[in-house]
Scaffold this active site. Structure first.
Site, PDB file in Angstrom:
ATOM      1  CB  CYS A   2      -0.873   0.031   1.248  1.00 10.57           C
ATOM      2  SG  CYS A   2      -1.821  -1.462   1.490  1.00 10.57           S
ATOM      3  NE  ARG A  27       4.635   1.431  -1.405  1.00 12.66           N
ATOM      4  CZ  ARG A  27       5.301   1.125  -0.308  1.00 12.66           C
ATOM      5  NH1 ARG A  27       6.584   1.341  -0.245  1.00 12.66           N
ATOM      6  NH2 ARG A  27       4.692   0.608   0.733  1.00 12.66           N
ATOM      7  CD1 TRP A  75      -0.833  -5.979  -3.499  1.00  9.68           C
ATOM      8  CD2 TRP A  75      -0.169  -6.637  -1.475  1.00  9.68           C
ATOM      9  NE1 TRP A  75      -0.260  -7.227  -3.618  1.00  9.68           N
ATOM     10  CE2 TRP A  75       0.156  -7.651  -2.392  1.00  9.68           C
ATOM     11  CE3 TRP A  75       0.160  -6.827  -0.130  1.00  9.68           C
ATOM     12  CZ2 TRP A  75       0.779  -8.831  -2.028  1.00  9.68           C
ATOM     13  CZ3 TRP A  75       0.784  -8.008   0.235  1.00  9.68           C
ATOM     14  CH2 TRP A  75       1.087  -8.999  -0.715  1.00  9.68           C
ATOM     15  CG  ASN A 101       0.519   2.055   3.784  1.00  6.99           C
ATOM     16  OD1 ASN A 101      -0.559   2.074   3.202  1.00  6.99           O
ATOM     17  ND2 ASN A 101       1.637   2.477   3.240  1.00  6.99           N
ATOM     18  N   GLY A 102      -0.409  -1.130   6.827  1.00  7.14           N
ATOM     19  CA  GLY A 102      -0.107  -1.981   7.980  1.00  7.14           C
ATOM     20  C   GLY A 102      -1.322  -2.810   8.356  1.00  7.14           C
ATOM     21  CD  GLU A 481      18.604 -13.528  -5.951  1.00 11.78           C
ATOM     22  OE1 GLU A 481      17.971 -14.032  -5.004  1.00 11.78           O
ATOM     23  OE2 GLU A 481      18.230 -12.477  -6.525  1.00 11.78           O
ATOM     24  CE  LYS A 485      15.567 -11.821  -8.501  1.00  6.74           C
ATOM     25  NZ  LYS A 485      16.060 -11.145  -7.330  1.00  6.74           N
ATOM     26  CD  GLU A 488      11.385 -11.745  -7.669  1.00  7.69           C
ATOM     27  OE1 GLU A 488      10.603 -11.253  -6.867  1.00  7.69           O
ATOM     28  OE2 GLU A 488      12.611 -11.541  -7.627  1.00  7.69           O
ATOM     29  CG  HIS A 504      20.409 -38.311  -2.272  1.00  6.90           C
ATOM     30  ND1 HIS A 504      20.805 -39.562  -1.869  1.00  6.90           N
ATOM     31  CD2 HIS A 504      21.540 -37.585  -2.428  1.00  6.90           C
ATOM     32  CE1 HIS A 504      22.125 -39.594  -1.749  1.00  6.90           C
ATOM     33  NE2 HIS A 504      22.597 -38.404  -2.090  1.00  6.90           N
ATOM     34  CE  LYS A 603      12.554  -3.080  -4.765  1.00  9.25           C
ATOM     35  NZ  LYS A 603      13.329  -4.230  -5.273  1.00  9.25           N
TER      36      LYS A 603
HETATM   37  O1  M6R Z   1      13.492  -5.108   1.186  1.00  5.42           O
HETATM   38  P1  M6R Z   1      14.023  -6.471   1.568  1.00  5.42           P
HETATM   39  O2  M6R Z   1      15.403  -6.702   1.043  1.00  5.42           O
HETATM   40  O3  M6R Z   1      13.942  -6.739   3.025  1.00  5.42           O
HETATM   41  O4  M6R Z   1      13.056  -7.477   0.835  1.00  5.42           O
HETATM   42  C1  M6R Z   1      13.174  -8.852   1.056  1.00  5.42           C
HETATM   43  C2  M6R Z   1      12.452  -9.650  -0.003  1.00  5.42           C
HETATM   44  O5  M6R Z   1      11.079  -9.373   0.035  1.00  5.42           O
HETATM   45  C3  M6R Z   1      12.976  -9.318  -1.409  1.00  5.42           C
HETATM   46  O6  M6R Z   1      14.357  -9.550  -1.497  1.00  5.42           O
HETATM   47  C4  M6R Z   1      12.261 -10.175  -2.471  1.00  5.42           C
HETATM   48  O7  M6R Z   1      12.594 -11.514  -2.316  1.00  5.42           O
HETATM   49  C5  M6R Z   1      12.609  -9.672  -3.876  1.00  5.42           C
HETATM   50  N1  M6R Z   1      11.429  -9.304  -4.581  1.00  5.42           N
HETATM   51  C6  M6R Z   1      13.287 -10.660  -4.717  1.00  5.42           C
HETATM   52  O8  M6R Z   1      13.612 -10.152  -5.966  1.00  5.42           O
END
Ligand code: M6R
Length: 608
Positions: A2, A27, A75, A101-102, A481, A485, A488, A504, A603
């Site tokens: 949000c 966001r 959101w 927000n929250g 990682e 990527k 997502e 295994h 984000k």
């Molecule tokens: O802002 P942060 O680094 O704490 O965020 C953590 C994760 O939400 C963030 O790294 C997320 O996994 C990314 N979208 C990955 O690309």
């Protein structure tokens, strides 16, 4: 997640709010709304599910005239995305309007009490409870009413509130959810994120937990939740809007991938003086370091993957067994964390709810906190004992790229700083590591210029139902990682595990054409990795290897190979991640996905 934007001043509120909300679109949100107070104290609220354009269309015929207002992009957390659940939420009598927000954790209790008093509710949100509490507690003084309401709220909240009882006034309340004010002599803009106010002003005031901003026309003052006035300092930010824009690239993600050589150099320049790591007062002293008998690492998502790589280097330099745990797990399981523990917290945004919660829990047990974050003044930065910034600049794309590589730089330099202070590194070794780190800048630059193979490679994997990402040792951490990527932004299921684990169980999933991506940068594990490639090829899999230059045997056994320059094995993830970022980007693009704003993601995940 949000976004909040509010305005109180001499200018048109609607213009500033809508512009701020547009900036916050990155966001992620599912609905948007705005409330504006006109000169006579008439409160008009318009909300629409869907994109901001839909709200803007609804506003065109209304011509909201007013100098005070609040807006929101939502959101969904409580209640499905819908017009009625969108914010602002208005009190039953229509006199108070709230954006939030929250999460108000005790909203069910509060709602029951209000229901018992005869209040009715139109939405499924926790926020409507806040609007009705304002109505219920209204004392005839806006600030005094806010103090009463704040005492009842539990959870995380950044709130913006306006009321027809108080024309010309805007309140902002902050607890565990960010809220900043942009100020000039014409008025105040209130926002959950700095980019939303950057076009208005560069002078900002950040609210801390338990603080209220009371804005009246072009003035503002600050109070604690107890109602006591407090003095706040103004900061001048040096980000500009261009920095946060796409700069000619098709997507923020591509721009951010390409910024990596530059930001890695910047981060190194900020942390290295005269050939040695020098972190100033934002690191611990030799005595403090000697008092730690445990080092834990915590984070979420990509930041966690960086933390895991950093852990290996800490162990190498310090000769100390270190521990890592996902933040959402660490919050509830910390039997060994005590006042002899150092907790290293990694977060791009500095606002991730799970990370913040794990950190607070550890802090309460006496642990010292070292935060690695990209956002100056973020909640994590403010609550940590020491903070190392990433200097990556704003990262807009939901998929984290440059934050990951600069988080690694922070982790490497912190380990060197600790090793140096504890007398575990001689000058020569220290300087050799520093040289290797600086050499990464040119190597990253080289990889960024060799972008071409990824479109073709994406074509080969884009129709896969699932992709395997394998590696050994530190390469397994890089592969994790890469898998995140691609998941997502391409929405293809990707699984990652150590190559040796394949036989295994998971090897049963291999059949003709299944893509298997290997990361192979560790010379000492090369032979074993070659065997793994042969093993999967024998089952008909398509193999793509990301290997170090000079590893010619990999070319002989893989279907496709992308080479990365040779480097110190601990620093290889900085290079190995780049082909994986490009591959994810091109695959997402080939599938026609929204690269920068993947579905269901945001984000900054500020709720636990
Ligand atoms: O802002 P942060 O680094 O704490 O965020 C953590 C994760 O939400 C963030 O790294 C997320 O996994 C990314 N979208 C990955 O690309």
């Amino acid at each position: 997640m949000c976004g909040i934007v509010g305005y109180c001043g001499k200018k048109n509120a609607e213009d500033h709010i809508i512009h701020g909300l547009e900036i916050l679109e990155y966001r992620g949100y599912d609905s948007a709304g705005i409330s504006v107070l006109n000169e006579d104290g008439k409160l008009t609220t318009v909300k629409r599910v869907g994109k901001l354009e839909i709200l803007k269309d609804a506003l065109t015929s209304l011509h909201l005239e007013g100098h005070v207002g609040i807006g929101h992009t939502r959101w969904a957390t409580h209640g499905i995305p819908s017009d009625k659940n969108a914010h602002p939420q208005v009190s039953e009598d229509g006199s108070f309007s709230v954006v939030h927000n929250g999460i108000i954790e005790n909203f069910i209790d509060l709602k029951s009490k209000l229901l018992a008093k005869g209040y009715t509710f139109k939405s499924d949100t926790d926020t409507e409870v806040v609007a009705n509490l304002f109505q219920d507690y209204n004392t005839g003084d806006f600030l005094e009413t806010a103090v009463k309401v704040a005492k009842d709220l539990k959870g995380a909240f950044a709130l913006g509130i306006i009321s027809s009882h108080y024309p010309g006034e805007l309140l902002g309340l902050r607890y565990q959810s960010p809220l900043v004010l942009g100020v000039d002599d014409q008025g105040t803009i209130l926002a959950s994120d700095i980019p939303a106010i950057m076009d208005y002003t560069k002078d900002i005031i950040s609210l801390e937990n338990g603080e209220i901003a009371y804005c009246q026309e072009d003035q503002r003052s600050f109070y604690s939740f107890e109602g006591e006035e407090i003095q706040k300092n103004m900061e001048h930010i040096d980000w500009n809007f261009e920095q946060a824009s796409k700069d000619g690239y098709a997507h923020f993600m591509l721009k951010e991938i390409h910024e990596q050589a530059e930001v890695i150099k910047k981060a190194l320049d900020m942390k290295i003086k005269d050939g040695k790591v020098s972190l100033g007062d934002q690191s611990f002293s030799k005595e403090e370091l000697a008092s730690f008998d445990k080092i834990y690492f915590t984070a979420c998502g990509t930041a966690y993957h960086a933390a895991e790589v950093g852990l290996r280097f800490f162990e190498e330099i310090l000769g100390l067994k270190c521990q890592s745990e996902i933040a959402s797990e660490l919050k509830y399981y910390q039997p060994f964390i005590d006042d002899k523990t150092l907790l290293v917290v990694v977060s791009q945004s500095g606002e991730t709810g799970d990370t913040l919660a794990a950190m607070e829990e550890a802090k309460a047990k006496g642990a010292k906190i070292l935060a690695i974050t990209n956002v100056v003044g973020s909640s994590i930065a403010r609550q940590a004992d020491k903070v190392q910034y990433c200097f990556a600049g704003p990262e807009i794309s939901v998929a984290s790229t440059k934050a990951y590589t600069t988080q690694l730089i922070c982790l490497y330099t912190i380990a060197l700083d600790f090793g140096q202070k504890l007398g575990l590194l001689d000058d020569q070794t220290h300087q050799a590591y520093v040289q290797d780190l600086y050499d990464l800048v040119g190597k990253v630059d080289l990889l960024l210029r060799r972008e071409d193979p990824y479109k073709d490679l994406a074509g080969k994997i884009k129709n896969a139902k699932e992709i395997f990402y394998l590696g050994r040792g530190i390469d397994y951490l890089s592969a994790k990682e890469g898998a995140l990527k691609i998941k997502e932004i391409s929405y293809i299921n990707a699984v990652s595990f150590p190559s040796g684990e394949l036989k295994h169980g998971s090897i049963a999933l291999l059949e003709d054409g299944v893509p298997v991506i290997f990361v192979i940068t560790q010379e000492s594990l090369l032979d074993k990795s070659i065997s793994n490639i042969k093993e999967v090829k024998a089952r008909g899999a398509y193999t793509l290897s990301i290997a170090m230059e000079g590893m010619d045997q990999v070319d002989e056994v893989s279907d496709d190979v992308v080479k990365v320059p040779r480097t110190n094995p601990f620093f290889a993830p900085v290079l190995a991640v780049l082909p994986q970022q490009f591959l994810a980007y091109e695959t997402s693009l080939a599938l026609g996905n929204d690269v920068d704003k993947p579905r269901n993601l945001a984000k900054s995940v500020t709720v636990e």
